[in-house]
Design an enzyme around this catalytic site. Sequence first.
Site, PDB file in Angstrom:
ATOM      1  N   ASP A 111       0.837  -1.189   0.000  1.00  0.00           N
ATOM      2  CA  ASP A 111       0.000   0.000   0.000  1.00  0.00           C
ATOM      3  C   ASP A 111       0.878   1.249   0.000  1.00  0.00           C
ATOM      4  OD1 ASP A 111      -2.871   0.967   0.446  1.00  0.00           O
ATOM      5  OD2 ASP A 111      -2.981  -1.092   1.193  1.00  0.00           O
ATOM      6  N   GLU A 283      -6.620   3.214  -6.011  1.00  0.00           N
ATOM      7  CA  GLU A 283      -7.975   3.155  -5.452  1.00  0.00           C
ATOM      8  C   GLU A 283      -8.700   4.428  -5.856  1.00  0.00           C
ATOM      9  OE1 GLU A 283     -10.541   3.081  -1.325  1.00  0.00           O
ATOM     10  OE2 GLU A 283      -8.668   4.174  -1.454  1.00  0.00           O
ATOM     11  N   ASP A 346     -13.089  -2.656   2.705  1.00  0.00           N
ATOM     12  CA  ASP A 346     -14.005  -1.539   2.936  1.00  0.00           C
ATOM     13  C   ASP A 346     -15.440  -1.866   2.542  1.00  0.00           C
ATOM     14  OD1 ASP A 346     -11.891   0.142   3.757  1.00  0.00           O
ATOM     15  OD2 ASP A 346     -11.465   0.729   1.696  1.00  0.00           O
TER      16      ASP A 346
END
Length: 563
Positions: A111, A283, A346
């Site tokens: 990430d 993202e 999420d």
Amino acid sequence: MASPTQQSHPPDNQPLWWQYGVVYQIYIRSFQDTNGDGLGDLGGIIQRLDYISDTLGVDAIWITPFYPSPMVDFGYDISDYTDVDPRFGDLVTFKWLLDEAHRHGLKVIVDYVPNHTSSEHPWFKESRSSCDNPRRNWYTWRDPQADGSPPNNWLSVFGGSAWTWDATTAQYYLHSFHREQPDLNWRNPAVQAAMFDVARFWLELGVDGFRIDVALLIMKDPELRDNPPDPDPEPVWVRTMGPWALQLHVHDLAHPDVHRVYREFRQLLDSYSATQPRMSVGELHDRDLSMWASYYGQRLDELHMPFNFHLLGVEWNTTIIQRLVDAVEAALPERAWPNWVLGNHDQSRIASRVGAEHARLAMMLLLTLRGTPTLYYGDELGMPDVLIAPEDAQDPWERNAPGQGFGRDPERTPMLWDAGPNAGFCPPDTRPWLPLAPQAERLNVAAQLADPHSMLTLTRRLLQLRRTTPALSIGSYRAWNEVPDDCVVYVRSDGAEQYVIILNFAYEERQIELPSCWRGVIRISTCGDRHDEDVRGTLRIRRSEGVILGLAVGADQPEADGA
Ligand code: NOJ
Ligand code: CA
């Protein structure tokens, strides 16, 4: 449902790993605990590499943040970008993991969180210390309005204003998420330089790619103008995002200057790619498909892939899904490589969104559409969302707005490895950070490996067929629409190799008339049987069944709708 054109554009020369491969997302806190603190860790991932590469058979792992963090947002609040939080291990263990993963033939994506740091990051501590600190302009500070209210109407995703008052210097600072996640100011070249150095650090260590957190948020309106209300808010967004979804986010994200940053970021990745191809997946959520596709870059010179989350938000309905897949294919710039996502840390888990029976269809869809699939850990077991008692809630979003359904703990619960205590996630006498799924005894890896009809067995078969079948990994895609309304059918081809994927979403049997020229063999059924069944003429397909049909070489292609 018409899709007149065949979508192919297979990658130019040799397809690269991030194009033909399947990515497995590991939410590190919940994968495997090795030191008995109830939290997954890097050592746990090393321990499970055989499972990931051999048993399951994916090509790459994406590991969620493991950097030092106060854990206000479970690692998405980073206080040091170039180290490992001691709860997860250390840099030596990370390097060990990287080498071991590579030895197993797995690529490693980490990430990259560019939009915000933790408020405990030394950069922010300096920034907030005084108005003339050299790092003041590394974040966004503004005076209050005349009545003392925040500088504009921007909202935090987690609820409330995106501005927090800081008494030390009597100004507000900007945070798109939690108040302890201040937004970096990417309009300051020093910030970009420092964050590019962060990327260099991990590239030099040998990582294969980055998943870029909230990629579009880094560039905002320089005048910080108010967002207008959304006259037609999307109900699914309002349900999952709350008040944030009631504004049109025209000023607090996705300013066109963001393209320049990702062009430069791509150049950075390319400069490390000669012998080891590196990649970025961003993202980002954009309902408008042409906007979404623009982040590939006009010359495919920005993100290697913007995450395609569009299947997450749509109704589980064949017409809508078929239309969406065709629209995504049509929106792609020439030679851009697609990707698909059905779950992440999420979002409510797919098995809970569509039910256990249809989760099998969903897995077949994910692993046979054209493009790179990202598979969320535990979805290969059909893990559902887990009901979390209010006193066990961990997610800051849930804690900010209890009981409103925004919490993400249900989809983040520990991986189920075996039928032992704590499902093998952590030692018997340890309390896992989140409760285990009550179905652990039935859904765990060991139990499912022993069951030829399990979800895990199906997923392994799908992955294996995909890995050995270029038509299914890099082949072209063509919708086939001469089918009952509640079925989705498409053809994947590579040269003479042709596979037809037939998914029956109805809760009753359907019959499909196949073109007379088709002779095929069922390679996989989601029901775990019918393998090697010869098919010709009428195909009977049971309720909620999906099949992959391999067409005999030389079988004529049926015409796509409208062609
Ligand atoms: C997106 C991440 O996926 C989510 O988990 C996190 O809370 C926000 N970005 C903020 O970093
Ligand atoms: Ca641990």
